[in-house]
Design a protein around this motif. Sequence first.
Motif, PDB file in Angstrom:
ATOM      1  N   ILE A  30     -27.312 -13.685   3.864  1.00 50.98           N
ATOM      2  CA  ILE A  30     -26.094 -14.498   3.863  1.00 50.98           C
ATOM      3  C   ILE A  30     -26.350 -15.781   4.636  1.00 50.98           C
ATOM      4  O   ILE A  30     -26.860 -15.750   5.761  1.00 50.98           O
ATOM      5  CB  ILE A  30     -24.901 -13.742   4.505  1.00 50.98           C
ATOM      6  N   ASP A  31     -25.998 -16.924   4.028  1.00 52.78           N
ATOM      7  CA  ASP A  31     -25.939 -18.193   4.749  1.00 52.78           C
ATOM      8  C   ASP A  31     -24.504 -18.346   5.243  1.00 52.78           C
ATOM      9  O   ASP A  31     -23.570 -18.567   4.448  1.00 52.78           O
ATOM     10  CB  ASP A  31     -26.300 -19.364   3.830  1.00 52.78           C
ATOM     11  N   LEU A  32     -24.300 -18.183   6.527  1.00 50.53           N
ATOM     12  CA  LEU A  32     -22.948 -18.194   7.074  1.00 50.53           C
ATOM     13  C   LEU A  32     -22.325 -19.591   6.999  1.00 50.53           C
ATOM     14  O   LEU A  32     -22.958 -20.585   7.402  1.00 50.53           O
ATOM     15  CB  LEU A  32     -22.962 -17.733   8.523  1.00 50.53           C
ATOM     16  N   PRO A  33     -21.106 -19.685   6.505  1.00 52.93           N
ATOM     17  CA  PRO A  33     -20.412 -20.979   6.535  1.00 52.93           C
ATOM     18  C   PRO A  33     -20.156 -21.415   7.975  1.00 52.93           C
ATOM     19  O   PRO A  33     -20.185 -20.582   8.902  1.00 52.93           O
ATOM     20  CB  PRO A  33     -19.081 -20.681   5.806  1.00 52.93           C
ATOM     21  N   PRO A  34     -19.886 -22.690   8.201  1.00 55.61           N
ATOM     22  CA  PRO A  34     -19.593 -23.160   9.568  1.00 55.61           C
ATOM     23  C   PRO A  34     -18.435 -22.379  10.195  1.00 55.61           C
ATOM     24  O   PRO A  34     -17.488 -21.989   9.517  1.00 55.61           O
ATOM     25  CB  PRO A  34     -19.242 -24.637   9.361  1.00 55.61           C
ATOM     26  N   ASN A  35     -18.556 -22.120  11.476  1.00 49.90           N
ATOM     27  CA  ASN A  35     -17.504 -21.457  12.264  1.00 49.90           C
ATOM     28  C   ASN A  35     -17.212 -20.030  11.792  1.00 49.90           C
ATOM     29  O   ASN A  35     -16.102 -19.527  11.980  1.00 49.90           O
ATOM     30  CB  ASN A  35     -16.209 -22.292  12.251  1.00 49.90           C
ATOM     31  N   SER A  36     -18.195 -19.364  11.173  1.00 50.04           N
ATOM     32  CA  SER A  36     -18.005 -17.970  10.751  1.00 50.04           C
ATOM     33  C   SER A  36     -19.092 -17.099  11.373  1.00 50.04           C
ATOM     34  O   SER A  36     -20.098 -17.596  11.871  1.00 50.04           O
ATOM     35  CB  SER A  36     -18.038 -17.862   9.229  1.00 50.04           C
ATOM     36  N   GLN A  37     -18.898 -15.805  11.340  1.00 47.89           N
ATOM     37  CA  GLN A  37     -19.853 -14.883  11.919  1.00 47.89           C
ATOM     38  C   GLN A  37     -19.797 -13.552  11.188  1.00 47.89           C
ATOM     39  O   GLN A  37     -18.866 -13.275  10.436  1.00 47.89           O
ATOM     40  CB  GLN A  37     -19.566 -14.683  13.404  1.00 47.89           C
ATOM     41  N   LEU A  38     -20.806 -12.720  11.434  1.00 44.85           N
ATOM     42  CA  LEU A  38     -20.833 -11.394  10.837  1.00 44.85           C
ATOM     43  C   LEU A  38     -19.874 -10.471  11.574  1.00 44.85           C
ATOM     44  O   LEU A  38     -19.618 -10.635  12.770  1.00 44.85           O
ATOM     45  CB  LEU A  38     -22.236 -10.793  10.899  1.00 44.85           C
ATOM     46  N   SER A  39     -19.357  -9.497  10.847  1.00 48.14           N
ATOM     47  CA  SER A  39     -18.482  -8.495  11.440  1.00 48.14           C
ATOM     48  C   SER A  39     -19.349  -7.398  12.055  1.00 48.14           C
ATOM     49  O   SER A  39     -19.794  -6.478  11.373  1.00 48.14           O
ATOM     50  CB  SER A  39     -17.564  -7.902  10.363  1.00 48.14           C
ATOM     51  N   LEU A  40     -19.611  -7.523  13.354  1.00 46.52           N
ATOM     52  CA  LEU A  40     -20.472  -6.583  14.056  1.00 46.52           C
ATOM     53  C   LEU A  40     -19.927  -6.265  15.444  1.00 46.52           C
ATOM     54  O   LEU A  40     -19.311  -7.127  16.080  1.00 46.52           O
ATOM     55  CB  LEU A  40     -21.888  -7.167  14.214  1.00 46.52           C
ATOM     56  N   ARG A  41     -20.127  -5.042  15.889  1.00 47.52           N
ATOM     57  CA  ARG A  41     -19.852  -4.688  17.277  1.00 47.52           C
ATOM     58  C   ARG A  41     -21.132  -4.881  18.093  1.00 47.52           C
ATOM     59  O   ARG A  41     -22.213  -4.471  17.667  1.00 47.52           O
ATOM     60  CB  ARG A  41     -19.439  -3.226  17.394  1.00 47.52           C
TER      61      ARG A  41
END
Length: 546
Positions: A30-41
């Motif tokens: 995944i190329d993350l869009p600006p100001n986004s992140q993966l859903s991870l603990r």
Amino acid sequence: MSQNHLTNAFQSLSLQRPTPGITLLENQHIDLPPNSQLSLRFHGHLGHGGSASVDIVSDPTTGRTFARKLFKRYNGKDVASWSAAVHNEIAITKRMRSHPHMVQLFGTYSGSGGRELGMLLHPVADGGDLQEYLESIQDSRSGATGSQRAVLWSAFGCLADGLAFIHRSTIRHKDIKPKNILVHDGKVMYTDFGISLDATGLDRTTTSGVPQALTRRYCAPEVANYGRRNRKTDVFSLGCVFVEIMAVLYPGLGIGVANGGVPYWQMAEGIRKVLIGSRVSDARLGEVLRVIHAMLEPTNEGRIDSEDLLRRLQRIESLYPGSSPVLFCSHCSPNGPKGKATETVQGTRRRASPGNTATNSQAFQTNNRNLPSYRTSSPSPPSTSAAVARAIEKPLKSTEAHESYIYIFPSRREHGLVKIGTASNVPVRLKIWQGMCKHPISEYPQTASGQRIPTRYAERVEQLVRAELGDVRFQDERCDGCGQNVDHEWYRTTPEHAARVVRKFGDWLEGDPYQFDGTDGPWQLKDRARRRDMEVLCRPVPVKEY
């Protein structure tokens, strides 16, 4: 991260709140869009290096836990070179996924215009890395438990199997050390291919010059000296790992590895003397020590490669069935499903046992009929040791430099006689013998699994066997089966003893003791092999052991 911290991180899996974001699927990038992140603990840090940090994270949806390797943000000008190096590690890790002793890549992601990149890896090793695992055993002051001994013994075979797989994939790991080996669920796994070389499409994996990175403690001499490096460089590093495992399993050996980070290549000669000189009652342990001795050969040319290493350990496993702990897990075992799919099990050098240096004719006496001896036809036959030395010194012809099989079968006509021969197709050769002798031929199995062993330089091995068994080599001038006058060669010994003699010379020749000068002329015995091996090879394998 220490073992306690790792345990605490696992216990906290249900305590951390998930960070809302994008879910990464298996085998996805995944190329993350600006100001986004993966859903991870996030659950804690595992460690960090010069270019990346490693954390424990989990997917709040599936509950799966991962080791996240997060490469540090790159702020330099050459983003392309940095990205190529990172993607090289990702590509190699993907290629390794089919082997059970490799860390597995779940998925990858990038952000900040390609200047940040992360990998999700699994499993998160419940035993930590091998360095932590060994240190925890040492810190316990009580030695390894039964389960820990099983893990460490199987590490020898499974890491050898994994390294052979890496090299068959035209990869050089280049940074094998306990920190880059994980322990999980009772098995070991390679990790961190960050500086590995993928030689796909290249003629060879040999490089030279100043290495881009190295761990001096575990690097081979040719790496430290900026010499020519190839796959055998990895074998030396793995040999250092094996030494540390042995030092924990058998502290009484006095290997002496706790020397404040002194590079192993500087201590190799001293360690090798301990390995080869150790008098141990466990024959299988002695065999493994000699394999490690061969791995730590200071010269790249004289060192065994990963395929030789694997074959030697497979052979030890086959020779000592029922031994515990085992050298391989069920997947890698030469007696398991994978091992039965191939018949290329070869050997480990075996040093003839001291103590009984009587000639074979003195050690084995029978009351069977008196057959004419080959050796007594000479007016002054040499001693067994002299005959072996002469055969060893004889230059090796290029016509002898091929692989074949050596077979052994006992005489059905007379107890105490065995036939030893070479053939490229043993079943066909035995069928010919059976047709001549007019009775069934029962081949003696030279491994516990019954697998036939292809032998390098089989003709020279046969010559050396004749030299050592010259005192018990006889002619049978008439065959009861065909009724013809023949010149059948038999040895008055046991099949077990014959197999040990064959293996002694076969294992030695696998170390390439003859020097090829690049011409069509014969190959000469290397001075190093003459100094190191002659005394041991000329000592007859005693019959009384068998």
